[in-house]
Design a protein around this motif. Structure first.
Motif, short mmCIF file in Angstrom:
data_model
loop_
_atom_site.label_atom_id
_atom_site.label_comp_id
_atom_site.label_asym_id
_atom_site.label_seq_id
_atom_site.Cartn_x
_atom_site.Cartn_y
_atom_site.Cartn_z
N ILE A 271 0.85 -1.19 0.00
CA ILE A 271 0.00 0.00 0.00
C ILE A 271 0.88 1.24 0.00
O ILE A 271 1.82 1.35 0.80
N TYR A 272 0.59 2.16 -0.88
CA TYR A 272 1.29 3.45 -0.94
C TYR A 272 0.37 4.54 -0.39
O TYR A 272 -0.81 4.60 -0.77
N LEU A 273 0.88 5.37 0.51
CA LEU A 273 0.16 6.55 0.98
C LEU A 273 0.84 7.76 0.35
O LEU A 273 2.01 8.03 0.62
N ILE A 274 0.12 8.47 -0.52
CA ILE A 274 0.66 9.65 -1.19
C ILE A 274 -0.08 10.87 -0.66
O ILE A 274 -1.28 11.05 -0.91
N SER A 275 0.64 11.68 0.11
CA SER A 275 0.04 12.82 0.80
C SER A 275 0.28 14.11 0.03
O SER A 275 0.96 14.13 -1.00
N LYS A 276 -0.27 15.21 0.56
CA LYS A 276 -0.05 16.51 -0.06
C LYS A 276 1.24 17.17 0.44
O LYS A 276 1.74 18.10 -0.17
N PRO B 256 5.04 15.40 -1.75
CA PRO B 256 5.87 16.49 -2.25
C PRO B 256 6.26 17.46 -1.14
O PRO B 256 5.73 17.41 -0.02
N GLU B 257 7.17 18.36 -1.46
CA GLU B 257 7.61 19.35 -0.47
C GLU B 257 6.57 20.44 -0.26
O GLU B 257 6.49 21.02 0.82
N ASP C 182 2.34 21.08 -5.58
CA ASP C 182 3.03 20.29 -6.59
C ASP C 182 2.27 19.00 -6.92
O ASP C 182 2.68 17.90 -6.58
N TYR C 183 1.16 19.16 -7.62
CA TYR C 183 0.36 17.97 -7.97
C TYR C 183 1.06 17.12 -9.02
O TYR C 183 0.81 15.91 -9.10
N GLU C 184 1.94 17.71 -9.82
CA GLU C 184 2.68 16.92 -10.81
C GLU C 184 3.60 15.91 -10.14
O GLU C 184 3.76 14.78 -10.62
N GLU C 185 4.21 16.31 -9.03
CA GLU C 185 5.04 15.36 -8.29
C GLU C 185 4.18 14.24 -7.72
O GLU C 185 4.59 13.07 -7.71
N GLN C 186 3.00 14.57 -7.25
CA GLN C 186 2.08 13.53 -6.81
C GLN C 186 1.77 12.55 -7.95
O GLN C 186 1.74 11.33 -7.74
N ASN C 187 1.53 13.08 -9.14
CA ASN C 187 1.26 12.21 -10.29
C ASN C 187 2.44 11.28 -10.56
O ASN C 187 2.24 10.10 -10.90
N VAL D 170 -3.45 4.99 -1.05
CA VAL D 170 -4.21 5.89 -0.18
C VAL D 170 -3.76 7.30 -0.56
O VAL D 170 -2.58 7.62 -0.46
N PHE D 171 -4.70 8.15 -0.98
CA PHE D 171 -4.31 9.37 -1.70
C PHE D 171 -5.08 10.58 -1.21
O PHE D 171 -6.28 10.52 -0.95
N SER D 172 -4.36 11.71 -1.10
CA SER D 172 -4.98 13.01 -0.84
C SER D 172 -4.57 13.95 -1.97
O SER D 172 -3.38 14.22 -2.16
N ALA D 173 -5.53 14.44 -2.72
CA ALA D 173 -5.24 15.17 -3.96
C ALA D 173 -4.96 16.65 -3.72
O ALA D 173 -5.73 17.33 -3.05
#
Length: 349
Positions: A61-66, A96-97, A101-106, A121-124
């Motif tokens: 599972i990956y958690l990708i935060s803002k 991302p820092e 930076d939504y492109e880094e999230q992508n 698990v994602f927060s956009a």
């Protein structure tokens, strides 16, 4: 009535004269010979299943935060790691820092897919800007759970977080909780594509609509950075000195507006209404620079995010259009030392 047990038969009493124990043993041996192929197949299936489970390992599972730096996200990560231990999953946390930076999230989403993630698990950061990458992940078979901030995708399995419109209404209730005859509101809000903050503003405006005491609302949008938010809040007050309520809709913005009120010497005259539980805001609430905190439950978001991802991977179905609400409450100087408020303020610890 006294029960009477029948006397056991002697071997000679059997119709064939054989010992019952020997007859049972012979019957068992015949049964074993008939069932041997089936038992062997079951044993091989069990061994194969165990080997597959060991080979596959736990879910990834990956958690990708803002962001990864604020107290809010640290609390999310603490909840996620607790669920990681509870459900025995591999958890990778990326963010991302900056919260623009939504492109880094992508890029992180695509990295997770390439690495064979089972769920994200994602927060956009961007409601629309993150949508394509999320759709691509879903098309690749990755299950997606949203926490905190939504994305424009029909492929999401579960949505978890604050009811942001309701939180905005709470902010409105806090804004008018003053003896002032007239109320002028200044809003320091974030990136316009960030869904949760825009929903909070919508809820605030809804709560203030029709209130005769509310004379004006002024808004400025800035990057999610405390220093930039402070400078923007100071400029807003200089341009509109009649402002007596100042709102920051997430933790960095909240710190910025609170410090603007404090440094301009306006504590008691301008009430900052701040989101989340940064220690600086808690300190400034005791000096009246902050009038109220709108407190979310980021720990629950992290925990439930990982838990629901695991449950989805196990086959459980959720209605993705129904938010799993992690609850929000107002904390003020008057109630901040109650047990309920202390638990909300310091849930991470």
């Amino acid at each position: 009535m006294k029960s009477i047990e029948a006397a056991p038969r002697k071997p000679a009493d059997r119709p064939d004269g054989k010992d019952p124990l020997k007859r049972a043993a012979a019957a068992a041996w015949r049964c074993l010979k008939r069932c041997a192929p089936l038992l062997l197949a079951l044993a091989l299936l069990a061994l194969t299943g165990c080997a597959a489970a060991r080979k596959g390992g736990p879910y990834s599972i990956y958690l990708i935060s803002k962001s990864t730096s604020t107290e809010f996200w640290k609390s999310v990560f603490a909840g996620a790691n607790a669920a990681k231990s509870e459900y025995n999953v591999d958890l990778t946390i990326l963010g991302p820092e900056t919260e623009e930076d939504y492109e880094e999230q992508n890029a992180y989403i695509r990295q997770a897919v390439a690495a064979g993630a089972d769920a994200i698990v994602f927060s956009a950061i961007s409601y629309t800007g993150n949508a394509q990458a999320i759709d691509e992940a879903v098309a690749a078979g990755v299950r997606v759970v949203i926490i905190d901030c939504d994305v424009d995708s029909d492929g999401v399995s579960v949505r978890i977080g604050t009811d942001n419109v309701a939180a905005g209404r709470m902010t409105g209730a806090a804004a008018v909780d003053t003896a002032a005859d007239e109320i002028v509101v200044g809003i320091v809000n974030c990136f316009v594509e960030t869904r949760n903050c825009q929903e909070r503003e919508s809820g605030l405006r809804e709560a203030l609509s029709g209130n005769a005491r509310v004379k004006d609302i002024y808004v400025v949008n800035v990057p999610t950075d405390a220093q930039k938010a402070k400078l923007a809040a100071e400029q807003l007050i200089r341009e509109h000195p009649e402002i007596n309520v100042l709102v920051g809709f997430n933790e960095p913005l909240a710190v910025g507006v609170a410090e603007a009120v404090d440094e301009l010497g306006l504590s008691g005259q301008v009430r900052a209404i701040s989101f989340d539980t940064n220690m600086r805001c808690i300190e400034l609430m005791q000096t009246d620079a902050v009038g109220a905190l709108i407190v979310q439950n980021p720990y629950a978001m992290g925990y439930l995010g990982v838990e629901k991802a695991w449950q989805v991977l196990q086959g459980k179905k959720f209605d993705a259009h129904e938010l799993i609400d992690t609850a929000t409450q107002i904390v003020t100087k008057e109630n901040m030392f109650t047990m309920e408020s202390q638990k909300a303020l310091f849930s991470f610890s």
